[in-house]
Design a protein around this motif. Structure first.
Motif, PDB file in Angstrom:
ATOM      1  N   ARG A 132       0.821  -1.204   0.000  1.00  0.00           N
ATOM      2  CA  ARG A 132       0.000   0.000   0.000  1.00  0.00           C
ATOM      3  C   ARG A 132       0.860   1.261   0.000  1.00  0.00           C
ATOM      4  N   ASP A 133       2.026   1.217   0.660  1.00  0.00           N
ATOM      5  CA  ASP A 133       2.915   2.378   0.682  1.00  0.00           C
ATOM      6  C   ASP A 133       3.537   2.611  -0.698  1.00  0.00           C
ATOM      7  N   PHE A 134       3.929   1.531  -1.363  1.00  0.00           N
ATOM      8  CA  PHE A 134       4.435   1.652  -2.725  1.00  0.00           C
ATOM      9  C   PHE A 134       3.370   2.307  -3.615  1.00  0.00           C
ATOM     10  N   ALA A 135       2.133   1.822  -3.483  1.00  0.00           N
ATOM     11  CA  ALA A 135       1.035   2.361  -4.297  1.00  0.00           C
ATOM     12  C   ALA A 135       0.785   3.830  -3.982  1.00  0.00           C
ATOM     13  N   HIS A 136       0.733   4.181  -2.709  1.00  0.00           N
ATOM     14  CA  HIS A 136       0.446   5.566  -2.336  1.00  0.00           C
ATOM     15  C   HIS A 136       1.504   6.530  -2.883  1.00  0.00           C
ATOM     16  N   LEU A 137       2.763   6.147  -2.808  1.00  0.00           N
ATOM     17  CA  LEU A 137       3.818   7.045  -3.281  1.00  0.00           C
ATOM     18  C   LEU A 137       3.740   7.212  -4.794  1.00  0.00           C
ATOM     19  N   ALA A 138       3.519   6.137  -5.531  1.00  0.00           N
ATOM     20  CA  ALA A 138       3.393   6.246  -6.990  1.00  0.00           C
ATOM     21  C   ALA A 138       2.177   7.076  -7.379  1.00  0.00           C
ATOM     22  N   ILE A 139       1.070   6.875  -6.669  1.00  0.00           N
ATOM     23  CA  ILE A 139      -0.144   7.659  -6.946  1.00  0.00           C
ATOM     24  C   ILE A 139       0.108   9.145  -6.712  1.00  0.00           C
ATOM     25  N   ALA A 140       0.742   9.483  -5.600  1.00  0.00           N
ATOM     26  CA  ALA A 140       0.988  10.894  -5.284  1.00  0.00           C
ATOM     27  C   ALA A 140       1.869  11.545  -6.345  1.00  0.00           C
ATOM     28  N   PHE A 141       2.913  10.843  -6.797  1.00  0.00           N
ATOM     29  CA  PHE A 141       3.778  11.391  -7.843  1.00  0.00           C
ATOM     30  C   PHE A 141       3.006  11.563  -9.155  1.00  0.00           C
ATOM     31  N   CYS A 142       2.199  10.562  -9.529  1.00  0.00           N
ATOM     32  CA  CYS A 142       1.421  10.675 -10.766  1.00  0.00           C
ATOM     33  C   CYS A 142       0.497  11.889 -10.717  1.00  0.00           C
ATOM     34  N   ARG A 143      -0.233  12.039  -9.627  1.00  0.00           N
ATOM     35  CA  ARG A 143      -1.168  13.161  -9.523  1.00  0.00           C
ATOM     36  C   ARG A 143      -0.436  14.495  -9.544  1.00  0.00           C
ATOM     37  N   ALA A 144       0.740  14.539  -8.913  1.00  0.00           N
ATOM     38  CA  ALA A 144       1.522  15.775  -8.936  1.00  0.00           C
ATOM     39  C   ALA A 144       1.944  16.144 -10.354  1.00  0.00           C
ATOM     40  N   MET A 145       2.048  15.114 -11.224  1.00  0.00           N
ATOM     41  CA  MET A 145       2.406  15.334 -12.628  1.00  0.00           C
ATOM     42  C   MET A 145       1.172  15.448 -13.520  1.00  0.00           C
ATOM     43  N   ASN A 146      -0.016  15.625 -12.908  1.00  0.00           N
ATOM     44  CA  ASN A 146      -1.287  15.782 -13.631  1.00  0.00           C
ATOM     45  C   ASN A 146      -1.719  14.524 -14.379  1.00  0.00           C
ATOM     46  N   ILE A 147      -1.367  13.368 -13.821  1.00  0.00           N
ATOM     47  CA  ILE A 147      -1.791  12.079 -14.370  1.00  0.00           C
ATOM     48  C   ILE A 147      -2.773  11.459 -13.386  1.00  0.00           C
ATOM     49  N   PRO A 148      -4.021  11.218 -13.760  1.00  0.00           N
ATOM     50  CA  PRO A 148      -4.968  10.579 -12.836  1.00  0.00           C
ATOM     51  C   PRO A 148      -4.453   9.202 -12.400  1.00  0.00           C
ATOM     52  N   ALA A 149      -4.546   8.946 -11.117  1.00  0.00           N
ATOM     53  CA  ALA A 149      -4.093   7.655 -10.590  1.00  0.00           C
ATOM     54  C   ALA A 149      -4.983   7.261  -9.422  1.00  0.00           C
TER      55      ALA A 149
END
Length: 291
Positions: free
Chosen positions: A170-187
């Protein structure tokens, strides 16, 4: 191919306690169920199912004081194919995104885009938008964090995982999601079954798994920051902004988890006769203050 999957969970409760679970196979895989024993509580209780705001099938009931057990067993048909890969998938400009994607661009409880935005653009701003950028994020998270069940902490956020450099899926997923959203990519966050199918068996006890879906190329694609390779046999249980939206079990009062067993593996024989999925039935736990 056929996949056998299920769970047996037991809670010790000091008093009668309202419970909501997000343990049902997601609606978009219900048609693939070839056999299921169904939700089997001990002792028996009346339950009600409903679909939440994210399209997940949830179940609510009041569990009596004492030992309460939940069991589920099913056989699901699967294509046997690996997760789709589309290296040429393009990034969709925010102004052109479907409305239902907008909520997956925003920060959430475990994915602090405001805190990680500058870091994200410094790390990934020069990568090609689209699939390549998402894969660069997943590669970074996979290499940045060390996985271990002993690292589990239900309150760890994406930014904290980045600083501590440890976590569970879940931590791996949360970090990847946060980076994607920061780059304007829905995750969005996904949990479900992922067995050791066509890969070396993991000697650790089976668990539910968490991964990511990112919107590129006009559709949602699966990315797995923990394993970082296409896999066979994923069966989605629930999706949400992050783990806040899809706790496997949410008790409105104290509980002790006294048993946690999950199974998912390729079934080599035809399932025995049993109950087919009933659409009319109405490694995250959350405790709320008792009502």
């Amino acid at each position: 191919m056929l996949i056998r999957l299920g769970y047996e969970l037991a809670l010790d409760l000091p008093q009668d306690t309202p419970v909501v679970t997000a343990l049902e196979i997601h609606s978009d895989r219900r048609q693939d169920i070839r056999w299921e024993a169904g939700f089997l509580p001990t002792p028996m209780v009346n339950t009600q199912t409903y679909v939440d705001a994210y399209g997940n099938r949830c179940r609510r009931f009041v569990a009596p004081a004492g030992r309460f057990t939940m069991r589920y067993d099913a056989v699901v048909e699967d294509s046997g194919l690996l997760d789709p890969v589309a290296p040429d998938a393009q990034e969709t400009p925010v102004a052109e995104l479907p409305t239902e994607c907008i909520g997956y661009l925003l920060g959430s409880r475990y994915c602090e885009t405001d805190h990680l935005s500058t870091l994200a653009w410094n790390l990934f701003g020069q990568t090609r938008p689209g699939w390549e950028r998402v894969q660069a994020i997943v590669d970074y998270v996979h290499d940045r964090l060390s996985f271990g069940y002993g690292y589990a902490r239900s309150t760890r956020t994406a930014a904290q995982a980045h600083e501590e450099r440890v976590g569970v899926c879940r931590d791996f997923a949360h970090l990847a999601i946060a980076f994607c959203r920061a780059m304007n990519i829905p995750a969005r966050y996904v949990n479900g079954y992922l067995g050791d199918i066509n890969v070396p068996a993991d000697p650790a006890p089976m668990d539910f798994s968490a991964w990511v879906e990112a919107y590129v190329g006009g559709r949602w694609y699966t990315f797995d920051p923990r394993h970082n390779k296409p896999r066979t046999g994923r069966v989605v249980v629930a999706r949400g902004r992050d783990a806040t939206d899809v706790p496997l079990v949410h008790t409105f009062g104290a509980h002790v988890l006294s048993k946690f067993e999950v199974w998912t593996y390729e079934e080599t024989s035809q399932p025995a006769a049993g109950r087919k999925a009933d659409e009319d039935e109405g490694n995250d736990f959350r405790i709320s203050a008792a009502a």
